[in-house]
Scaffold this active site. Structure first.
Site, short mmCIF file in Angstrom:
data_model
loop_
_atom_site.label_atom_id
_atom_site.label_comp_id
_atom_site.label_asym_id
_atom_site.label_seq_id
_atom_site.Cartn_x
_atom_site.Cartn_y
_atom_site.Cartn_z
N GLY A 68 48.57 47.92 33.76
CA GLY A 68 49.53 48.00 33.03
C GLY A 68 48.28 46.63 31.78
N SER A 69 49.09 45.61 31.59
CA SER A 69 48.53 44.89 29.96
C SER A 69 48.91 43.74 31.46
CB SER A 69 49.77 44.51 28.93
OG SER A 69 51.17 44.64 30.11
N GLY B 32 50.54 41.72 34.50
CA GLY B 32 49.79 41.11 35.23
C GLY B 32 50.15 39.92 35.82
N GLU C 144 45.00 45.78 37.70
CA GLU C 144 44.29 46.28 37.33
C GLU C 144 44.47 46.29 35.65
OE1 GLU C 144 41.06 48.10 38.33
OE2 GLU C 144 41.73 48.20 40.11
N CYS D 201 42.01 51.71 29.09
CA CYS D 201 41.30 50.01 29.90
C CYS D 201 39.79 49.97 29.07
CB CYS D 201 41.45 49.83 30.66
SG CYS D 201 40.87 50.99 32.20
#
Ligand code: NAD
Length: 496
Positions: A231-232, A236, A253, A287
Site C-alpha cells: 500500500g502507500s 507502511g 511493498e 505502484c
C-alpha cells in the site's frame, strides 16, 4: 445486465454471496454492486487463534505435499480465470485484459511455488572443528498477515500466499476495503482446492475484511509472525513502526515515484510505446506506473509533442469494453488528489496538457502530461493517477542523479541503444531502485524476479528469485559426531 446482477452471477458460480452492512461501489460506473461485512473485533481475534492452530499442523506437512495444495489451487484458478478476471475489473476498474493478466499472474506464481516446494534447501557449511558438521535448515515461520492494496486486488495476495503456503505458514488476508468482492471469490476458489486436497487443516488461509482499523489490530497482534503489507508509504510507515515495536518480521511493498530516461540514442517508436503503457496504462494506478520522464534535449521537441498526441487520443472508458486501453480512477478522492497535484504543478510553472474529466458515470480522466523545468512540489511524490511530469536533460549522470533524488525507490528504466549508457544505468552508481529496466517501461514485472523497492518503497521483496526466504526462519545447526568437545576459535575450558 446491470453490474449488480453480474456480480451476483459471478459469485454464484463459486457458490458464494456477498452481504453485510457496507456498500460496495464499482468504479466502472459508480453504481452499488453489492454489500459486504467487516470483521468484528471478536471475529478478528478468532481468526488469529485459528490461524495459530492451523500453522501447528501445516508446518509438519512435508513441503512437496504442501506444494500439491498450491498446484490444485493454480488449477482451480485456471478453471475460474475468466469469471475472476471480470470480477477484478468490476471491483477495481482495470481493463479486462489486465484483469485476465492479474489472474494469470496468480497462476504463474502457483506454478513457481509448486517447484519451489521441492527446493527449500539450506547450505552445508565447513566446520572449523574436527568431527563436526554444520548446516542450515529453513523452517516454517508462523501465521502470515497479507495486507493488500486496491489496485492489485488478487495478484499481490497470491504472490504472498503461494510462497507462504509452500513454506508451511498459515495466512490471514486483509484485503483493501475498496475491493472486497475479489477476496470473497478468491477465498471460495481456494476452499475448492482445499476440498480437493483432502487433509489440509481448517482455517489455513482466511480472509478478514475491513479497513485500516482491522489491519492495525492484526499488525499489533504478537501471534502474527510475518506482515506482508502492500500500500502507500504512509501506511507502511505506520505498520513498520508497530511491527518493529514487537520485532515482527515485515515485507513492506509501498509507493513508487518511478522514472524513465529517454536517451538521444533511444529507439524512439519503442520508447513512445513503452512510456504510454507505463504512464497511462491502468490509469496510472500501478505502484510501478511511470511518473517522471527525463528526455534528452536533442529529442525533446519531437518526442514530447508525439507523446501528447498519443496520450490525448488514447481510448478511455468502460474497462469491460476491449476497445478501451484505460478505465476509471478508483474514486472521487483519487480525482481530487490528481487535480490538487496538477494545480500545484501549474503554480510552479508546469505546462499542462490533458488531465480533464471525461463525462459519464465513474471517474474517467484524460492522461495528464506536465512539462516541468524543476523537479519540485508534486513531482517529488507519488500521486496515484495518470500524471506524467516531463523534464529535459543533457547529461546522463545528471539525469540519473535527478531520477534518484526522490524518496521512493521502486522502479526505473532507460531507453537507449547504447550499451555503455545502459550498463552505466544498471551499475552500482546508476539507478537506486529495486527494479531497473532497459528498453521496457517501469511497469509490468514478471513473477520470476524478486519484486520490491528501496528507500520509502519499504525494502521488501516478494514473488520470485529467493524471496521465499522471508517466509521462513533459518536455523543453523552444528552437529558433533566426535568424542571430543573442541571449542571454536581455539577457546579452552579445561575441567582438569
Ligand atoms: P493504502 O495505503 O490506502 O491501503 C493499502 C492497505 O493498507 C489497505 O488494505 C488498507 O486497509 C490498509 N491499511 C491502511 N492503513 C493501515 C494501517 N495503519 N494499518 C494496517 N493496515 C492499513 O493504499 P491503496 O490506496 O489501497 O493503494 C495504493 C498504494 O499502494 C500506492 O501508494 C501504491 O504505490 C501502493 N502499492 C504498492 C505496491 C508495491 O508492491 N510496492 C503494489 C501495489 C500498490
Amino acid at each position: 445486465m446491470s453490474l449488480q446482477h453480474e456480480v451476483e452471477n459471478l459469485l454464484n458460480t463459486l457458490g458464494v454471496t456477498a452481504h453485510g452492512a457496507e456498500p460496495v461501489h464499482s468504479p466502472v460506473d459508480g453504481s452499488q454492486v453489492a454489500t459486504y461485512a467487516q470483521a468484528t473485533p471478536a471475529e478478528v481475534e478468532m481468526a488469529v487463534a485459528q490461524s495459530c492452530t492451523a500453522f501447528k499442523t501445516w508446518r509438519m506437512v512435508p513441503a512437496p505435499r504442501r506444494g500439491e495444495l498450491v498446484r490444485l489451487f493454480g488449477n482451480a484458478l485456471r478453471d475460474h480465470k475468466d469469471n475472476l478476471a471480470r470480477l477484478v475489473t468490476i471491483d477495481c476498474g482495470k481493463p479486462l485484459s489486465e484483469g485476465l493478466g492479474e489472474v494469470q499472474e496468480m497462476i504463474d506464481i502457483c506454478d513457481f511455488a509448486v517447484g519451489l516446494s521441492r527446493q527449500l534447501h539450506g547450505l552445508t557449511i565447513a566446520s572449523e572443528r574436527p568431527g563436526h558438521r554444520m548446516m542450515e535448515q529453513w523452517h516454517p515461520l508462523g501465521p502470515t498477515l497479507v495486507i493488500s492494496a486496491f489496485n492489485f486486488p488478487v495478484a499481490v495476495w497470491a504472490w504472498n500466499a503461494a510462497l507462504a503456503l509452500v513454506c508451511g505458514n498459515s495466512i490471514i488476508w486483509k484485503p483493501s476495503e475498496k475491493t472486497p468482492l475479489t477476496a470473497i471469490a478468491v477465498q471460495a476458489i481456494f476452499e475448492q482446492a482445499v476440498r480437493d486436497f483432502g487433509d489440509a487443516p481448517d482455517h489455513l488461509s482466511q480472509v478478514v475484511q475491513g479497513g485500516r482499523d482491522v489491519g492495525a489490530t492484526l499488525v499489533a497482534d504478537p501471534r502474527i509472525a510475518l506482515i506482508s503489507a502492500t500500500g502507500s508509504t504512509a501506511m507502511g510507515r505506520n505498520v513498520g513502526q508497530v511491527a518493529a515495536g514487537r520485532f515482527a518480521r515485515t515485507i513492506l511493498e509501498l509507493g513508487g515515484n518511478n522514472a524513465a530516461i529517454i536517451s538521444d540514442k533511444a529507439d524512439v517508436a519503442l520508447a513512445l510505446h513503452g512510456v504510454l503503457f507505463s504512464a497511462f496504462g491502468t490509469t496510472g494506478q500501478r505502484c510501478t506506473s511511470l511518473r517522471r520522464l527525463f528526455v534528452h534535449d536533442s529529442l525533446y521537441d519531437s518526442f514530447v509533442p508525439a507523446l501528447k498526441a498519443a496520450a490525448s487520443s488514447m481510448p478511455i472508458g468502460d474497462p469491460l469494453d476491449s476497445a478501451h486501453l484505460a478505465g476509471p480512477l478508483i474514486d472521487e478522492a483519487a480525482f481530487a488528489a490528481m487535480q490538487a497535484a496538477l494545480e500545484e504543478a501549474k503554480a510552479l510553472g508546469g505546462i499542462l496538457s490533458g488531465g480533464e474529466r471525461v463525462t459519464g458515470n465513474g471517474v474517467y480522466v484524460r492522461p495528464a502530461i506536465v512539462e516541468m523545468t524543476e523537479q519540485s512540489g508534486p513531482v517529488l511524490r507519488e500521486t496515484f493517477a495518470p500524471i506524467l511530469y516531463v523534464m529535459r536533460y543533457n547529461d546522463l549522470d545528471q539525469a540519473i542523479a535527478r531520477q534518484n533524488a526522490v524518496g521512493a525507490g521502486l522502479s526505473s528504466s532507460i531507453f537507449s541503444t547504447d550499451v555503455r549508457e545502459c550498463e552505466r544505468f544498471l551499475s552500482a552508481s546508476g539507478s537506486d531502485c529495486g527494479i531497473a529496466n532497459v528498453n521496457i517501461g517501469t511497469s509490468g514485472a514478471e513473477i520470476g524476479g524478486a519484486f520490491g523497492g528501496e528507500k520509502e518503497t519499504g525494502g521488501g521483496r516478494e514473488s520470485g528469485s529467493d524471496a521465499w526466504k522471508a517466509y521462513m526462519r533459518r536455523a543453523t545447526n552444528t552437529i558433533n559426531y566426535s568424542n571430543e568437545l573442541p571449542l571454536a576459535q581455539g577457546v579452552t575450558f579445561d575441567l582438569g
